[in-house]
Design an enzyme around this catalytic site. Structure first.
Site, PDB file in Angstrom:
ATOM      1  N   GLY A  70       0.829  -1.208   0.000  1.00 11.49           N
ATOM      2  CA  GLY A  70       0.000   0.000   0.000  1.00 11.49           C
ATOM      3  C   GLY A  70       0.861   1.255   0.000  1.00 11.49           C
ATOM      4  O   GLY A  70       0.525   2.255  -0.652  1.00 11.49           O
ATOM      5  N   ASN A 150      -7.149   4.718   9.395  1.00 13.32           N
ATOM      6  CA  ASN A 150      -6.641   3.490  10.008  1.00 13.32           C
ATOM      7  C   ASN A 150      -6.629   3.523  11.536  1.00 13.32           C
ATOM      8  O   ASN A 150      -6.601   2.485  12.181  1.00 13.32           O
ATOM      9  CB  ASN A 150      -5.226   3.195   9.495  1.00 13.32           C
ATOM     10  CG  ASN A 150      -4.328   4.398   9.513  1.00 13.32           C
ATOM     11  OD1 ASN A 150      -4.645   5.433   8.926  1.00 13.32           O
ATOM     12  ND2 ASN A 150      -3.224   4.310  10.208  1.00 13.32           N
ATOM     13  N   GLN A 178      -7.556   0.645   4.109  1.00  9.61           N
ATOM     14  CA  GLN A 178      -8.386   0.167   5.216  1.00  9.61           C
ATOM     15  C   GLN A 178      -9.840  -0.074   4.790  1.00  9.61           C
ATOM     16  O   GLN A 178     -10.572  -0.784   5.468  1.00  9.61           O
ATOM     17  CB  GLN A 178      -8.360   1.170   6.378  1.00  9.61           C
ATOM     18  CG  GLN A 178      -7.014   1.300   7.061  1.00  9.61           C
ATOM     19  CD  GLN A 178      -6.632   0.076   7.905  1.00  9.61           C
ATOM     20  OE1 GLN A 178      -7.462  -0.731   8.290  1.00  9.61           O
ATOM     21  NE2 GLN A 178      -5.346  -0.053   8.179  1.00  9.61           N
ATOM     22  N   SER A 198      -3.913  -2.808  -0.409  1.00 13.94           N
ATOM     23  CA  SER A 198      -2.868  -3.689   0.120  1.00 13.94           C
ATOM     24  C   SER A 198      -3.497  -5.021   0.513  1.00 13.94           C
ATOM     25  O   SER A 198      -4.601  -5.046   1.068  1.00 13.94           O
ATOM     26  CB  SER A 198      -2.233  -3.014   1.336  1.00 13.94           C
ATOM     27  OG  SER A 198      -1.214  -3.823   1.854  1.00 13.94           O
ATOM     28  N   HIS A 200      -2.431  -7.376   2.729  1.00 14.01           N
ATOM     29  CA  HIS A 200      -2.323  -7.955   4.082  1.00 14.01           C
ATOM     30  C   HIS A 200      -3.397  -7.478   5.059  1.00 14.01           C
ATOM     31  O   HIS A 200      -3.477  -7.974   6.177  1.00 14.01           O
ATOM     32  CB  HIS A 200      -0.909  -7.777   4.645  1.00 14.01           C
ATOM     33  CG  HIS A 200      -0.550  -6.400   5.099  1.00 14.01           C
ATOM     34  ND1 HIS A 200      -0.594  -6.025   6.420  1.00 14.01           N
ATOM     35  CD2 HIS A 200      -0.094  -5.322   4.428  1.00 14.01           C
ATOM     36  CE1 HIS A 200      -0.182  -4.774   6.527  1.00 14.01           C
ATOM     37  NE2 HIS A 200       0.124  -4.321   5.338  1.00 14.01           N
ATOM     38  N   THR A 236      10.686  -7.929 -11.891  1.00 14.33           N
ATOM     39  CA  THR A 236      10.096  -9.249 -12.171  1.00 14.33           C
ATOM     40  C   THR A 236       8.916  -9.469 -11.244  1.00 14.33           C
ATOM     41  O   THR A 236       9.026  -9.277 -10.029  1.00 14.33           O
ATOM     42  CB  THR A 236      11.162 -10.348 -11.974  1.00 14.33           C
ATOM     43  OG1 THR A 236      12.251 -10.052 -12.841  1.00 14.33           O
ATOM     44  CG2 THR A 236      10.602 -11.728 -12.286  1.00 14.33           C
ATOM     45  N   CYS A 323       2.630   1.559  12.721  1.00 15.41           N
ATOM     46  CA  CYS A 323       3.912   2.149  12.350  1.00 15.41           C
ATOM     47  C   CYS A 323       4.438   3.108  13.417  1.00 15.41           C
ATOM     48  O   CYS A 323       5.617   3.368  13.477  1.00 15.41           O
ATOM     49  CB  CYS A 323       3.774   2.896  11.029  1.00 15.41           C
ATOM     50  SG  CYS A 323       2.940   1.943   9.779  1.00 15.41           S
TER      51      CYS A 323
HETATM   52  C1  PLP Z   1      -4.527   3.789   5.428  1.00 20.19           C
HETATM   53  C2  PLP Z   1      -3.270   3.056   5.117  1.00 20.19           C
HETATM   54  N1  PLP Z   1      -2.563   3.403   4.034  1.00 20.19           N
HETATM   55  C3  PLP Z   1      -1.430   2.784   3.694  1.00 20.19           C
HETATM   56  C4  PLP Z   1      -0.938   1.744   4.459  1.00 20.19           C
HETATM   57  C5  PLP Z   1       0.342   1.081   4.052  1.00 20.19           C
HETATM   58  O1  PLP Z   1       0.104  -0.212   3.535  1.00 20.19           O
HETATM   59  P1  PLP Z   1       1.300  -1.276   3.519  1.00 20.19           P
HETATM   60  O2  PLP Z   1       1.465  -1.776   4.916  1.00 20.19           O
HETATM   61  O3  PLP Z   1       0.821  -2.353   2.584  1.00 20.19           O
HETATM   62  O4  PLP Z   1       2.487  -0.578   3.000  1.00 20.19           O
HETATM   63  C6  PLP Z   1      -1.625   1.350   5.612  1.00 20.19           C
HETATM   64  C7  PLP Z   1      -1.093   0.293   6.485  1.00 20.19           C
HETATM   65  O5  PLP Z   1      -1.321   0.254   7.669  1.00 20.19           O
HETATM   66  C8  PLP Z   1      -2.830   2.017   5.947  1.00 20.19           C
HETATM   67  O6  PLP Z   1      -3.531   1.692   7.030  1.00 20.19           O
END
Ligand code: PLP
Length: 378
Positions: A70, A150, A178, A198, A200, A236, A323
């Site tokens: 993401g 988030n 999200q 994203s 995950h 790749t 993060c």
């Molecule tokens: C709103 C938002 N944007 C971007 C990201 C980043 O995604 P990624 O962990 O795949 O880099 C996150 C991840 O927590 C997110 O919550």
């Protein structure tokens, strides 16, 4: 048994996804750019996944580009559009509550001479579309607003923002990392030019994302090199993860309504239980909130201590976004919502999904009640 309530940070990979992924990892080892049969089989898997994702989002396969996450999708959208449209203007509008994948990118763009307007939010985290419209200038080239936050789960008025962007002929990017799997996304209905995803967050693996780029949008590549992804994103292809993303996205969209209603039930029960504890405040709105998001602050209680005690009971929760947890920085989102530093530093986020149960909600509610009592009597 671990109780996992940190699904906004990441989710458990699903069996369905894992099975497909392992199959590709084991057998589809050909480089999709090569011409022989096994390589072309990998290429077919990639294109099949692209079609699945396009169908899930009601987009065209050629509008789906695979990225590594993401964050890369967000970086590419902003830097790619900034460079492509620099002759038209150097003004970008975003919000104060974006993920750092956006905010640190706009900071970087500021260092290159771009001007960024950071929209305020109200006490629940909603932007004002009036403020947005008033911020538009002759040289505005891009608006970037997240679909849902988030940390506190606020769902922004994306449809209305899209209408404003179109009215003024400005490109619109949405960070939907999200929102995916929680809110219906129909890219034929929604007039958005770029959207980040994203895997995950929807039971897929970490390290694979998608950037939707509406047909006809000019965008400079972020990663230069080979001709992959129609010469827009070199490297790749990660065939196994691309296939995994397709499976995760298909499942997320197929089960969206059922999972959403279930998560809302759990979320509301957890919120109601926690609000019965003295000094607990809910951060973010009651309505227009992500189905599984609970975010609280507790008067005179340190979030880090609550999280430590929860961990001792094998309960996973977090403070602000993954993060920034561990750092003593207050949440930029809560500060933007007008919270004082103390509340902004001491929020606890519990994020639920289809894998949680009402029994877990009861256990966690009781544990938090006991922890707060213990910390108050210390
Ligand atoms: C709103 C938002 N944007 C971007 C990201 C980043 O995604 P990624 O962990 O795949 O880099 C996150 C991840 O927590 C997110 O919550």
């Amino acid at each position: 048994m671990t109780i996992y309530m940190d699904n906004a940070a990441t989710t458990k990979i699903s069996k369905n996804v894992l099975d497909e992924m392992f199959n590709v990892l084991e057998f589809e080892y050909g480089n999709p750019s090569s011409i022989y049969t096994i390589a072309q089989s990998s290429k077919k898997k990639i294109e099949n996944s692209r079609r699945k994702i396009a169908k899930a989002l009601n987009a065209k396969p050629k509008e789906i580009f695979f990225t590594s996450c993401g964050s890369e999708s967000d970086n590419w959208a902003l830097k790619g559009i900034a460079n492509s449209y620099k002759n038209k203007g150097k003004h970008i509008i975003t919000t104060k509550i974006e993920h750092h994948a956006i905010l640190h990118t706009t900071e970087f763009l500021e260092s290159l001479g771009y001007e960024i307007t950071y929209l305020n939010v109200d006490e629940d985290g909603f932007i004002s579309t009036k403020e947005l419209e008033n911020s538009i200038r002759e040289d505005t080239i891009l608006i970037s607003v997240m679909f849902a936050n988030n940390e506190v789960g606020t769902i922004e008025p994306i449809e209305e923002i899209a209408e404003i962007a179109k009215k003024h002929d400005i490109l619109f990017h949405v960070d939907a990392v999200q929102a995916l799997g929680n809110i219906k996304i129909d890219l034929l209905e929604l007039d958005v030019d770029l959207m980040s995803f994203s895997a995950h967050k929807i039971h897929g693996p970490k390290g694979i994302g998608v950037l939707y780029i509406k047909e006809g949008t000019k965008i400079t590549p972020l990663i230069h090199g080979g001709a992959q992804e129609r010469e827009k994103r070199a490297g790749t292809e990660n065939t196994a993860y691309i296939v995994a993303m397709g499976v995760a996205m298909e499942d997320a969209v197929k089960n969206l309504e059922e999972n959403k209603n279930y998560s809302i039930k759990l979320r509301d029960e957890l919120i109601n239980n926690l609000l019965k504890i003295e000094g607990v405040h809910l951060n973010g709105p009651r309505n227009n909130r992500l189905p599984g998001n609970v975010n609280i602050s507790i008067d005179n209680i340190k979030a880090s201590e609550v999280l430590m005690f929860l961990d001792l009971k094998d309960i996973c929760a977090s403070s602000a976004s993954a993060c920034t947890s561990g750092s003593l920085e207050p949440s930029h989102v809560l500060l933007a919502m007008g919270k004082d530093e103390e509340s902004a530093r001491n929020c606890i986020r519990l994020t639920l999904n289809n894998e949680n149960t009402m029994e877990e909600v009861d256990i966690v509610s009781n544990e938090i009640k006991n922890i707060v009592e213990h910390l108050r009597n210390k």
